[in-house]
Design a protein around this motif. Structure first.
Motif, PDB file in Angstrom:
ATOM      1  N   LEU A 101     -11.479  -4.015   3.558  1.00 23.62           N
ATOM      2  CA  LEU A 101     -12.245  -3.567   2.386  1.00 23.62           C
ATOM      3  C   LEU A 101     -11.474  -2.518   1.590  1.00 23.62           C
ATOM      4  O   LEU A 101     -11.486  -2.521   0.358  1.00 23.62           O
ATOM      5  N   LEU A 102     -10.813  -1.617   2.303  1.00 26.14           N
ATOM      6  CA  LEU A 102     -10.142  -0.500   1.631  1.00 26.14           C
ATOM      7  C   LEU A 102      -8.666  -0.779   1.364  1.00 26.14           C
ATOM      8  O   LEU A 102      -7.940   0.100   0.901  1.00 26.14           O
ATOM      9  N   GLY A 103      -8.235  -1.992   1.668  1.00 26.22           N
ATOM     10  CA  GLY A 103      -6.848  -2.348   1.403  1.00 26.22           C
ATOM     11  C   GLY A 103      -5.855  -1.520   2.197  1.00 26.22           C
ATOM     12  O   GLY A 103      -4.750  -1.233   1.736  1.00 26.22           O
ATOM     13  N   LEU A 104      -6.232  -1.109   3.406  1.00 24.46           N
ATOM     14  CA  LEU A 104      -5.302  -0.337   4.245  1.00 24.46           C
ATOM     15  C   LEU A 104      -4.218  -1.281   4.772  1.00 24.46           C
ATOM     16  O   LEU A 104      -4.500  -2.433   5.083  1.00 24.46           O
ATOM     17  N   THR A 105      -3.005  -0.792   4.857  1.00 18.75           N
ATOM     18  CA  THR A 105      -1.938  -1.696   5.279  1.00 18.75           C
ATOM     19  C   THR A 105      -1.907  -1.873   6.792  1.00 18.75           C
ATOM     20  O   THR A 105      -1.324  -2.810   7.291  1.00 18.75           O
TER      21      THR A 105
END
Lengths: 366, 366
Positions: free
Chosen positions: B345-349
């Motif tokens: 959801l938060l686009g964390l890598t």
């Protein structure tokens, strides 16, 4: 012909008089009286009397089988619900085999071992299911109160590099070739999360104690309701918070579990104040009654002394100790064992009754 | 003299103009401009500019120390809050040592290892704290939706006698002389609780996978949002429920975490429908892209085949298999990995960024 009917719940039947409905559940009882038979069908919202007449009467279905029934809801004076169902068709979805004991008696008289060995069955008894409904409410209320008090839920690891309370009572495991342990408490992690600036944190999760006690009060795995808060003025604040939390939890049970309390014949206690002991009074009791002396000292000396007494290596706690280098506010917290609280509240004689699948020194199944 | 003041939170200061208040928190920044100094004080509800004049100006306090400040709230045009605090007295509650890195820059540029090794510090960055605030909301919303749908929360053991998904990827431990394992999933227990008559159950808790993958998507311990429900008509019902649950979770984040989403520059996706694959399509993809064939057969043959393929002994599952003897309704369920969902959801890598204290093949601390 009625294949498109959606499932109707027992509690909804009262509003469906005259309608054709589909109900699904377990056969609690079946009785044959000449050319009429009665099935008491049980599902999660209650019990429904279903009537078989004519050709359908005399049908043989094992109790505790799962059935689907289609029929018409009619009013009656013979049931608590005020309605019953006249069966048009009945289908056995899953037949029950021979039961190891009778689960549909008014009282549960099967012994603790049987009860725990056959949880799937014993939980079908409404008195036993009530314990777990109340337990769920207690947890729910703990959470709700803290969320309203601006606490944030945290999730901390259960596989850890060192136990929080000492080496003897901790389960160890091999973690990819390293020694690891199961968390005895989220204590250190709660404190780290407080220090990280979240300030008010809580966690609800399992903790693990490799204690060899085999008493009615001990579990080797249980649910800990844990909290920790920053910037407390003194411990009185924590005592007050704990009182308010428990008060709220009990109120919620009263509100949400009226039926279950009635079934278990429990009158909820009214909490005004929780009895308190001064530290020196507690010391006296430990000394006089249990011949155990607790060393005196400040809240850090005692920590280090306790590390040493328990044979813990301070180096293993470096991450935790580092926390205290980087600006930690005054803080405090407490934890409540969910199963112990449930057991105490409901007057259960053994804490295992409040755990669906308890773990003790001898029990690892189901 | 003002010792009886209770703590005022930053967010409350806007309503205290002209009043003397006590605030407590961390020194985010300190700036000296001749005979005036400014401290930006950070606590869990926001940031407050505090002004030191006269003798107090030029005071030396390490950033990230914990301080208590007493002073008067006055209006100003120079802060977002619209107020600032004129300091009358400042007390260092807990002095910070030298920091391993600067945590108060606008962007977090410290590398994943540093970030994880020093969680207490990295979490003080508001962008990083935001991840965990959103994670908490996702969990909270999952729970809320299910409670409203009449699900009951269950607690099942994490120390088990056999893994749910096979022997290779399971952590084992010595349980008072017996072989035991950490639960890979509450799958069997969820099903047992459904069959016990609770029907609609959910659990939020840790699961453990001894997978040797060291990828950006794997954790060896994570939080599983699990549910199981009885009397489903078909799997479409589960897919619909999962869609609705996730929709609700996202709506809740939009509502509760507006600030955090803004900080992280996330636009929440609008869910209409989750893409679906037919089973045969999934098989085709596995076969063509990954050269992996899945055996065909019914939902029991496949179970037994899978037991054998994984080298599991059916006898160890007797308690689970017994469940199916005593009247089990048709049922189904699913699970969502909380950290993976948060990361996606938060686009964390890396999924590790969504775990406060991740466990991976190399990491067991902090």
């Amino acid at each position: 012909m009625h294949t498109n009917l959606k499932r109707t719940l027992t509690k909804e039947c009262i509003n469906k008089v005259g309608e054709m409905v589909k109900v699904q559940g377990w056969v609690k009882k079946i009785r044959h009286l000449g050319n009429i038979s009665f099935i008491v069908l049980r599902e999660r919202t209650g019990e429904l009397q279903c009537v078989l007449e004519g050709k359908l009467a005399g049908v043989i279905i094992e109790t505790e089988s799962v059935i689907e029934v289609i029929g018409k809801i009619v009013p009656t004076n013979n049931t608590v619900l005020g309605v019953e169902l006249l069966i048009k068709s009945v289908k056995v979805i899953n037949k029950n085999d021979l039961l190891p004991f009778e689960v549909n008696k008014k009282e549960v008289n099967i012994g603790l071992e049987n009860l725990l060995n056959h949880r799937v069955l014993s939980l079908r008894h409404e008195k036993i299911a009530s314990i777990f409904k109340i337990k769920a409410t207690l947890e729910e209320a703990f959470r709700e109160y803290l969320i309203n008090m601006d606490f944030i839920r945290i999730f901390t690891p259960k596989i850890v590099s060192q136990g929080a309370e000492g080496g003897a009572n901790v389960f160890n495991l091999n973690y990819f070739g390293k020694d690891a342990f199961l968390a005895q408490s989220p204590q250190f992690y709660k404190q780290m999360m407080v220090a990280s600036g979240l300030e008010y944190v809580f966690e609800i999760g399992p903790v693990f104690r490799a204690e060899e006690h085999n008493s009615s009060r001990h579990l080797n795995e249980y649910i800990s309701l844990d909290l920790e808060m920053a910037f407390i003025e003194d411990y009185e604040e924590l005592m007050e918070l704990e009182t308010q939390v428990i008060k709220f939890m009990f109120e919620k049970v009263k509100e949400k579990n009226e039926n279950e309390l009635k079934l278990l014949n429990i009158e909820m206690p009214t909490i005004t104040e929780i009895p308190k002991l001064k530290l020196h009074e507690a010391r006296e009791i430990l000394k006089n009654r249990f011949k155990k002396e607790i060393p005196e000292g400040d809240e850090y000396e005692m920590l280090v002394a306790s590390f040493r007494e328990k044979g813990l290596n301070e180096e293993n706690f470096q991450n935790y100790l580092n926390t205290f280098k980087y600006g930690v506010p005054p803080h405090g917290g407490f934890a409540i064992g969910l199963e112990r609280l449930t057991a105490k509240l409901l007057g259960l004689t053994n804490v295992r009754e409040a755990s669906a699948f308890p773990r003790d020194i001898n029990r690892l199944t189901p």
